[in-house]
Enzyme design. Structure first.
Site, PDB file in Angstrom:
ATOM      1  N   GLY A  96       0.830  -1.208   0.000  1.00 43.79           N
ATOM      2  CA  GLY A  96       0.000   0.000   0.000  1.00 43.79           C
ATOM      3  C   GLY A  96       0.860   1.251   0.000  1.00 43.79           C
ATOM      4  CD  GLN A  97      -1.666   6.468  -0.672  1.00 48.48           C
ATOM      5  OE1 GLN A  97      -1.151   7.104  -1.587  1.00 48.48           O
ATOM      6  NE2 GLN A  97      -2.843   6.780  -0.173  1.00 48.48           N
ATOM      7  CG  LEU A  98       1.722   4.414   5.906  1.00 48.90           C
ATOM      8  CD1 LEU A  98       2.663   5.620   5.892  1.00 48.90           C
ATOM      9  CD2 LEU A  98       0.711   4.542   7.043  1.00 48.90           C
ATOM     10  CB  ALA A 133      -6.660  -0.939   6.944  1.00 49.96           C
ATOM     11  CE1 TYR A 134     -13.686  -4.249   2.270  1.00 53.58           C
ATOM     12  CE2 TYR A 134     -14.210  -1.995   2.889  1.00 53.58           C
ATOM     13  CZ  TYR A 134     -14.476  -3.119   2.142  1.00 53.58           C
ATOM     14  OH  TYR A 134     -15.519  -3.113   1.245  1.00 53.58           O
ATOM     15  CB  THR A 149      -8.865   6.621   9.902  1.00 46.25           C
ATOM     16  OG1 THR A 149      -9.582   7.569   9.119  1.00 46.25           O
ATOM     17  CG2 THR A 149      -9.894   5.758  10.637  1.00 46.25           C
ATOM     18  CG  ASP A 150      -9.746  11.676   9.065  1.00 45.24           C
ATOM     19  OD1 ASP A 150      -9.223  10.675   8.538  1.00 45.24           O
ATOM     20  OD2 ASP A 150     -10.460  12.468   8.428  1.00 45.24           O
ATOM     21  CE1 TYR A 155     -10.854   2.703   6.883  1.00 45.74           C
ATOM     22  CE2 TYR A 155     -11.445   5.012   7.157  1.00 45.74           C
ATOM     23  CZ  TYR A 155     -10.485   4.028   7.048  1.00 45.74           C
ATOM     24  OH  TYR A 155      -9.154   4.355   7.122  1.00 45.74           O
TER      25      TYR A 155
END
Length: 293
Positions: free
Chosen positions: A12-14, A62-63, A103-104, A127
């Site tokens: 994933g990107q992170l 994560a989803y 996440t926020d 989510y």
């Protein structure tokens, strides 16, 4: 000291930048994506983690399909809750530090001031609820944990708002972008650096991490157009127009306000992350370098 570090969601990107950052620090990194590790399989998690004996596990998997999660609730909970439990239990068995990326969306987005780490959570989406449930399992099952909540993430290795805007700015004559949602963009390279720095400490707890400063999606799009126009070869043709959330109804409600205060970063003496526009310029430079290769 050289550590054994395991990264889930490594493609994933992170995850990609977390792997790269730890490798650059000279650590022994086990990069796991879904092909190497099914986090929803408890036995596989236990066996893989027990065999590698990591000192640190960074749980990026994560989803994250926010809208799809509204109708795919079982899968969102299977990945974000059951999967996180499996990683947490196995991490505790080998006494590894666990870093959980959150996440926020654990907040409802109705605040009028930046959210602090210890404010009450109130997720409004499947989510957000599943990620908060993952946080609670990490807190209850592990003794050495970091929870890092982030927002508006963009990186070279993955799809994100910046890449989408770069594409649409060249293709569309006009482009409407939401101007009534406010938050803070986060560059994966900067977030990965914080993850790495934090993991080498014992400053456990919940952290809010994003680049400094705030903007709306429309203001972010304006900055993308302005900074990309300075790069050779990019010729944006679209006229940007602000619009409201109501003009773009989505299955999952988006937080109107998801600015997070970096209280834990300050009180633990960690360096603040740079301004989001500065990070955007660094991202565009990285992207053009990648495309030139």
């Amino acid at each position: 000291m050289k550590y054994r570090v395991m990264v889930t969601g490594a493609a994933g990107q992170l995850g990609y930048d977390v792997v790269k950052t730890f490798q650059a620090g000279g650590h022994d990194v086990m990069a796991c994506d879904r092909d190497q590790l099914d986090i929803t399989d408890q036995q596989q998690c236990r066996e893989t983690i027990n065999a590698f004996q990591p000192h640190i596990i960074v749980h990026c998997a994560a989803y994250t399909a926010v809208d799809k999660a509204e109708t795919d609730e079982n899968m969102a909970y299977t990945v974000n809750v059951t999967g996180t439990r499996n990683i947490a239990v196995a991490a505790e068995k080998v006494k590894a530090k666990l870093i959980y990326i959150s996440t926020d969306y654990v907040f409802d987005g109705t605040a009028t001031r930046p959210y602090q780490e210890f404010d009450l959570t109130n997720p409004q989406t499947v989510y957000g609820k599943s990620k908060l449930a993952g946080e609670r399992l990490v807190e209850s099952l592990c003794t050495r944990w970091f929870i890092i909540r982030t927002s508006w993430v963009f990186g070279v290795h993955g799809s994100n708002f910046v890449k989408t805007m770069l594409e649409l700015l060249e293709k569309r004559p006009r482009l409407q972008v939401v101007h009534d949602q406010q938050g803070s963009p986060t560059y994966t390279v900067d977030l990965a650096r914080l993850v790495s720095n934090l993991s080498l400490t014992e400053k456990y707890g919940i952290y809010h991490a994003s680049n400094s400063g705030t903007c709306t999606w429309y203001e972010f799009a304006q900055a993308i157009a302005e900074e990309a126009a300075k790069q050779s070869g990019f010729k944006p043709s679209a006229v940007l127009e602000p619009c409201t959330t109501g003009q773009f109804p989505r299955p999952a409600p988006r937080p109107q306000y998801s600015v997070m205060d970096h209280l834990a970063i300050r009180t633990n003496g960690l360096p603040p992350m740079r301004a989001w526009r500065e990070a955007l310029i660094a991202f565009l430079n990285e992207l053009s370098e990648q495309q030139a290769e």
